[in-house]
Design a protein around this motif. Structure first.
Motif, PDB file in Angstrom:
ATOM      1  N   GLY A 222       0.812  -1.215   0.000  1.00  0.00           N
ATOM      2  CA  GLY A 222       0.000   0.000   0.000  1.00  0.00           C
ATOM      3  C   GLY A 222       0.840   1.257   0.000  1.00  0.00           C
ATOM      4  N   ILE A 223       1.955   1.230   0.734  1.00  0.00           N
ATOM      5  CA  ILE A 223       2.849   2.389   0.764  1.00  0.00           C
ATOM      6  C   ILE A 223       3.481   2.600  -0.612  1.00  0.00           C
ATOM      7  CG2 ILE A 223       5.023   3.268   1.705  1.00  0.00           C
ATOM      8  CD1 ILE A 223       4.260   1.956   4.366  1.00  0.00           C
ATOM      9  N   LEU A 224       3.983   1.528  -1.218  1.00  0.00           N
ATOM     10  CA  LEU A 224       4.658   1.662  -2.510  1.00  0.00           C
ATOM     11  C   LEU A 224       3.718   2.124  -3.611  1.00  0.00           C
ATOM     12  CD1 LEU A 224       7.181  -1.295  -2.795  1.00  0.00           C
ATOM     13  CD2 LEU A 224       7.524   1.003  -1.936  1.00  0.00           C
ATOM     14  N   LEU A 225       2.472   1.687  -3.551  1.00  0.00           N
ATOM     15  CA  LEU A 225       1.514   2.096  -4.578  1.00  0.00           C
ATOM     16  C   LEU A 225       1.324   3.605  -4.612  1.00  0.00           C
ATOM     17  CD1 LEU A 225      -1.218  -0.690  -4.363  1.00  0.00           C
ATOM     18  CD2 LEU A 225       0.164  -0.104  -6.370  1.00  0.00           C
ATOM     19  N   GLN A 226       1.588   4.261  -3.501  1.00  0.00           N
ATOM     20  CA  GLN A 226       1.466   5.723  -3.458  1.00  0.00           C
ATOM     21  C   GLN A 226       2.570   6.409  -4.252  1.00  0.00           C
ATOM     22  OE1 GLN A 226       0.945   7.249   0.574  1.00  0.00           O
ATOM     23  NE2 GLN A 226       0.222   5.234   1.214  1.00  0.00           N
ATOM     24  N   TYR A 227       3.675   5.685  -4.488  1.00  0.00           N
ATOM     25  CA  TYR A 227       4.829   6.306  -5.133  1.00  0.00           C
ATOM     26  C   TYR A 227       5.086   5.783  -6.537  1.00  0.00           C
ATOM     27  CZ  TYR A 227       5.673   7.905  -0.401  1.00  0.00           C
ATOM     28  OH  TYR A 227       5.530   8.487   0.831  1.00  0.00           O
TER      29      TYR A 227
ATOM     30  N   TYR B 195       7.462   9.494  -7.911  1.00  0.00           N
ATOM     31  CA  TYR B 195       7.588  10.409  -6.779  1.00  0.00           C
ATOM     32  C   TYR B 195       7.845  11.834  -7.257  1.00  0.00           C
ATOM     33  CZ  TYR B 195       9.627  12.494  -2.554  1.00  0.00           C
ATOM     34  OH  TYR B 195       9.924  13.322  -1.498  1.00  0.00           O
ATOM     35  N   TYR B 196       8.617  11.966  -8.349  1.00  0.00           N
ATOM     36  CA  TYR B 196       8.937  13.292  -8.869  1.00  0.00           C
ATOM     37  C   TYR B 196       7.991  13.736  -9.978  1.00  0.00           C
ATOM     38  CZ  TYR B 196      13.152  13.264  -6.063  1.00  0.00           C
ATOM     39  OH  TYR B 196      14.021  13.229  -5.003  1.00  0.00           O
ATOM     40  N   GLY B 197       6.859  13.038 -10.120  1.00  0.00           N
ATOM     41  CA  GLY B 197       5.803  13.548 -10.989  1.00  0.00           C
ATOM     42  C   GLY B 197       5.838  13.094 -12.421  1.00  0.00           C
ATOM     43  N   PHE B 198       6.493  11.940 -12.696  1.00  0.00           N
ATOM     44  CA  PHE B 198       6.552  11.436 -14.061  1.00  0.00           C
ATOM     45  C   PHE B 198       5.857  10.081 -14.127  1.00  0.00           C
ATOM     46  CE2 PHE B 198      10.339  14.091 -13.600  1.00  0.00           C
ATOM     47  CZ  PHE B 198      10.197  14.944 -14.680  1.00  0.00           C
ATOM     48  N   PRO B 199       4.638  10.003 -14.629  1.00  0.00           N
ATOM     49  CA  PRO B 199       3.945   8.715 -14.702  1.00  0.00           C
ATOM     50  C   PRO B 199       4.565   7.783 -15.740  1.00  0.00           C
ATOM     51  CG  PRO B 199       2.667  10.410 -15.805  1.00  0.00           C
ATOM     52  CD  PRO B 199       3.819  11.114 -15.141  1.00  0.00           C
ATOM     53  N   LEU B 200       4.512   6.500 -15.454  1.00  0.00           N
ATOM     54  CA  LEU B 200       4.985   5.484 -16.386  1.00  0.00           C
ATOM     55  C   LEU B 200       3.848   5.114 -17.335  1.00  0.00           C
ATOM     56  CD1 LEU B 200       6.829   3.079 -13.915  1.00  0.00           C
ATOM     57  CD2 LEU B 200       7.839   4.918 -15.260  1.00  0.00           C
ATOM     58  N   TYR B 201       4.115   5.157 -18.634  1.00  0.00           N
ATOM     59  CA  TYR B 201       3.129   4.739 -19.626  1.00  0.00           C
ATOM     60  C   TYR B 201       3.372   3.310 -20.092  1.00  0.00           C
ATOM     61  CZ  TYR B 201       0.676   9.166 -20.410  1.00  0.00           C
ATOM     62  OH  TYR B 201      -0.116  10.280 -20.267  1.00  0.00           O
ATOM     63  N   PHE B 202       4.634   2.995 -20.391  1.00  0.00           N
ATOM     64  CA  PHE B 202       4.960   1.663 -20.891  1.00  0.00           C
ATOM     65  C   PHE B 202       6.265   1.197 -20.257  1.00  0.00           C
ATOM     66  CE2 PHE B 202       2.653   3.861 -24.282  1.00  0.00           C
ATOM     67  CZ  PHE B 202       1.629   2.961 -24.548  1.00  0.00           C
ATOM     68  N   ILE B 203       6.453  -0.133 -20.249  1.00  0.00           N
ATOM     69  CA  ILE B 203       7.724  -0.707 -19.840  1.00  0.00           C
ATOM     70  C   ILE B 203       8.174  -1.685 -20.916  1.00  0.00           C
ATOM     71  CG2 ILE B 203       7.311  -0.443 -17.362  1.00  0.00           C
ATOM     72  CD1 ILE B 203       6.575  -3.402 -17.264  1.00  0.00           C
ATOM     73  N   THR B 204       9.484  -1.783 -21.134  1.00  0.00           N
ATOM     74  CA  THR B 204      10.030  -2.803 -22.017  1.00  0.00           C
ATOM     75  C   THR B 204      10.977  -3.671 -21.192  1.00  0.00           C
ATOM     76  OG1 THR B 204      12.038  -1.669 -22.795  1.00  0.00           O
ATOM     77  CG2 THR B 204       9.955  -1.095 -23.878  1.00  0.00           C
ATOM     78  N   TYR B 205      11.080  -4.958 -21.565  1.00  0.00           N
ATOM     79  CA  TYR B 205      11.775  -5.889 -20.678  1.00  0.00           C
ATOM     80  C   TYR B 205      12.456  -7.019 -21.440  1.00  0.00           C
ATOM     81  CZ  TYR B 205       6.947  -7.336 -21.457  1.00  0.00           C
ATOM     82  OH  TYR B 205       5.732  -7.596 -22.038  1.00  0.00           O
TER      83      TYR B 205
END
Length: 297
Positions: free
Chosen positions: A92-97, A267-277
């Motif tokens: 729950g804490i991590l989901l906030q960040y 945390y610094y205001g940049f949402p993640l849209y996609f990830i590559t792996y």
């Protein structure tokens, strides 16, 4: 993936035969609701704080998580299932960040930006292929006129995966983009692959700023290599001085042994849209905060 970040939480939660959390098993068996003492809560949150720093989480963010964990530990009572209860508390804490966003456009111009070597070109092709598989008409405009063989790399990848591409011989990226856009009106999505620009090269950043102002893309995504760590935050801040950044594509996630930057970005205001792996054309997915947290804990 995220090895150090995972280890930070695994160390905190411990194994069944540990008393790392300061709760003696015999006591838990007799008492349903157990409170942690101030000393125990301090010890647990302090240990996590130092492990988060080792996982490349920025100091101020690690300190926020530490303080929040301490407050939660002191205010709650735990049962014999305390490890699972604390696991869910940490999630729950991590989901906030961890901030994520979804691509809600039906059509539009997506511009990819970022420093050299972070995988913009391969990410542009992966993103185009994903949208193509969703039934969209997609075209890439190759606007990296500086990197040696950039056009050839893009031409080869687009040919292999049957993705429409516009490139020309111009040495001016804005001219290439303008001509490409004029011939791409029938497409649902146009992905602009820009040249890499180092964060301290002000002239190149101003050129990118001019491209953004002239083209007015619907979405500007910063391609961030996950393993770069905290230095990526400095780069992002420098870019943001010149360019409006809507979000991040987090690349090479499979090679990230630390994992701290995935927390820091949100945390610094940049949402993640996609990830590559991975190296495969389909090794890209929409970012999902719950999935990322589940991978960490």
């Amino acid at each position: 993936m995220f090895d150090k970040l995972k280890n930070a939480f695994q160390k905190l939660l411990g194994k069944d035969d540990d008393i790392r959390l300061g709760i003696v098993k015999e006591t838990v068996a007799k008492i349903v609701n157990v409170s942690l003492s101030e000393q125990e809560a301090n010890r647990i949150s302090d240990q996590l704080f130092y492990d988060l720093l080792d996982a490349d989480v920025p100091f101020d963010l690690a300190n926020f998580i530490k303080s929040q964990l301490y407050r939660e530990l002191r205010s709650r009572k735990f049962s014999e299932n305390y490890r699972e209860e604390i696991r869910e508390l940490l999630k729950g804490i991590l989901l906030q960040y961890i901030s994520t966003a979804q691509l809600d456009l039906q059509r539009g111009i997506i511009m990819l930006i970022g420093p050299n070597g972070y995988g913009k070109t391969t990410t542009a092709v992966k993103l185009a292929y994903m949208l193509k598989m969703r039934g969209k008409r997609v075209r890439i405009i190759g606007a990296d006129v500086f990197r040696a063989a950039a056009r050839e790399q893009l031409q080869e990848l687009c040919k292999r995966y049957e993705i429409d591409l516009y490139v020309d011989d111009s040495e001016r990226p804005l001219s290439t983009i303008i001509r490409g856009l004029k011939s791409s009106e029938s497409y649902d999505f146009i992905i602009i692959d820009t040249a890499g620009r180092q964060d301290m090269n002000v002239n190149l950043l101003r050129e990118l700023q001019n491209i953004q102002q002239k083209v007015n893309p619907d979405l500007v995504l910063y391609v961030l290599e996950s393993s770069v760590g905290n230095s990526s935050l400095h780069q992002l801040r420098e870019y943001r001085k010149f360019i409006k950044i809507d979000g991040i594509i987090y690349t090479k996630m499979d090679l990230d042994s630390a994992g701290g930057s995935v927390l820091a970005a949100g945390y610094y205001g940049f949402p993640l849209y996609f990830i590559t792996y991975g190296q495969g054309i389909q090794d890209i997915s929409a970012a999902n905060a719950q999935d990322i947290v589940d991978r960490i804990i």
